[in-house]
Design a protein around this motif. Structure first.
Motif, PDB file in Angstrom:
ATOM      1  N   GLU A 256       0.826  -1.174  -0.087  1.00 53.37           N
ATOM      2  CA  GLU A 256       0.150  -0.012   0.166  1.00 53.37           C
ATOM      3  C   GLU A 256       0.968   1.194   0.174  1.00 53.37           C
TER       4      GLU A 256
ATOM      5  N   GLU B 121       1.055   3.877  -4.485  1.00 57.06           N
ATOM      6  CA  GLU B 121       0.094   4.702  -5.177  1.00 57.06           C
ATOM      7  C   GLU B 121       0.352   6.003  -4.203  1.00 57.06           C
ATOM      8  N   HIS B 122       1.279   6.078  -3.595  1.00 58.39           N
ATOM      9  CA  HIS B 122       1.685   7.358  -2.859  1.00 58.39           C
ATOM     10  C   HIS B 122       2.881   7.785  -3.435  1.00 58.39           C
TER      11      HIS B 122
ATOM     12  N   HIS C   9      -6.713   8.918  -1.105  1.00 59.53           N
ATOM     13  CA  HIS C   9      -6.228   8.278  -2.314  1.00 59.53           C
ATOM     14  C   HIS C   9      -6.573   9.421  -3.610  1.00 59.53           C
TER      15      HIS C   9
END
Ligand SMILES: C[S@@+](CC[C@H](N)C(=O)[O-])C[C@H]1O[C@@H](n2cnc3c(N)ncnc32)[C@H](O)[C@@H]1O
Ligand SMILES: [Mg+2]
Length: 285
Positions: A169, A172-173, A225
């Motif tokens: 996770e 996506e950052h 997000h």
């Protein structure tokens, strides 16, 4: 450092804006990982703001707490197979060096240490690393974890190597997914393993992880997000492939709202996890 990458990206046709940027970068054949940074300051500020809630199982990181047993089941089965270890053993990862990139408060690093791995946890946010350190020090087994406030690219430049590199996770950052994957690969020994999880860039993912989790259920702070930063499994496989990592297995995570549990599934349309192996390229011999 973004303008030069933007300019060189213009000639590439990938549908993903960040991957376009990376393709441009890749074309200049630079092998140095220090030329780009994975840091996206806006993203880091979001994690810094809620750092003291990492271990609140009902707080903003509730989804990660709930996903933990499920993603650990995938990691146990794929990495035991990879390293020829007994998955029923209490400490199957004894003797192996793992690195957890973007470790946050250590939700993954701690169970990996309990499974016997020698763990390094890395996060770009200093507060996260401090929280992780304090929490891990409460137990002698997890107190052995090495926590560092740094980045994958810096450690790769220092020549650090690990049997397995995990980053859940996080992609996506980051500022630059393909360069980030190159750094993960550089940290992995030849024939080592890589595990990444993220969110697919589908309408279903938009509906559930942004509209559902941020706006309706309010599990995650609004703005956690960006849909455009999600990475499809095809893109993930392609950028890993170009970083000398062959994806061997991908599994979906599906949430059951009745039981509050996540299950491993063939459905990779929202949350998914990928396991790959680092190729033993001629340059590594
Ligand atoms: C959604 S959290 C995931 C935490 C942990 N991997 C887990 O799954 O429990 C993302 C984490 O990545 C960190 N992060 C974001 N960009 C990073 C980067 N470029 N390098 C290292 N860490 C980063 C954030 O500070 C945050 O702790
Ligand atoms: Mg995320």
């Amino acid at each position: 450092s973004t303008s030069d990458t933007d300019a060189s990206a213009a000639s590439f046709s990938s549908s993903h804006p960040k991957i376009q940027t990376l393709e441009g970068k890749a074309s200049n054949k630079s092998r140095s990982t220090s030329s780009t940074t994975s840091l996206n300051e806006d993203e880091l500020a979001k994690f810094s703001a809620i750092a003291d809630t990492w271990w609140h199982s009902e707080g903003p990181f509730k989804p990660l707490h709930q996903m933990n047993p499920t993603r650990l089941a995938f990691i146990r089965s794929t990495l035991c197979r990879h390293f020829s270890k007994d998955p029923s053993s209490a400490k199957p990862f004894e003797g192996l060096k793992f690195i957890d990139i973007g470790c946050g408060g250590g939700l993954l690093s701690e169970p990996l240490a309990r499974m016997g791995a020698t763990v390094t946890g890395v996060d770009a946010v200093d507060k996260n690393v401090k929280i992780a350190r304090l929490h891990a020090d409460m137990d002698p087994v997890t107190s052995t974890i090495e926590y560092l406030c740094t980045t994958a690219e810096k450690l790769a430049d220092e020549g650090r190597k690990f049997d397995a590199v995990l980053s859940l996770e996080v992609i996506e950052h980051v500022a630059n997914p393909a360069e980030f994957c190159k750094s993960l690969s550089a940290l992995t020994i030849p024939n080592g393993a890589t595990v990444l999880s993220t969110i697919n860039r589908t309408m279903r993912a938009y509906a559930s992880t942004i509209v559902g989790a941020e706006y309706i259920l309010r599990w995650l702070p609004k703005g956690t997000h960006q849909w455009s930063s999600f990475v499809t499994p095809e893109e993930m496989s392609m950028i890993l492939q170009r970083a000398s990592v062959d994806v061997k297995e991908i599994a979906g995570f599906v949430y059951n709202p009745i039981t509050g549990r996540w299950l491993l599934s063939d459905d990779i349309s929202v949350n998914y996890i990928a396991y790959g192996t680092k190729r033993k390229d001629l340059g590594d011999i």
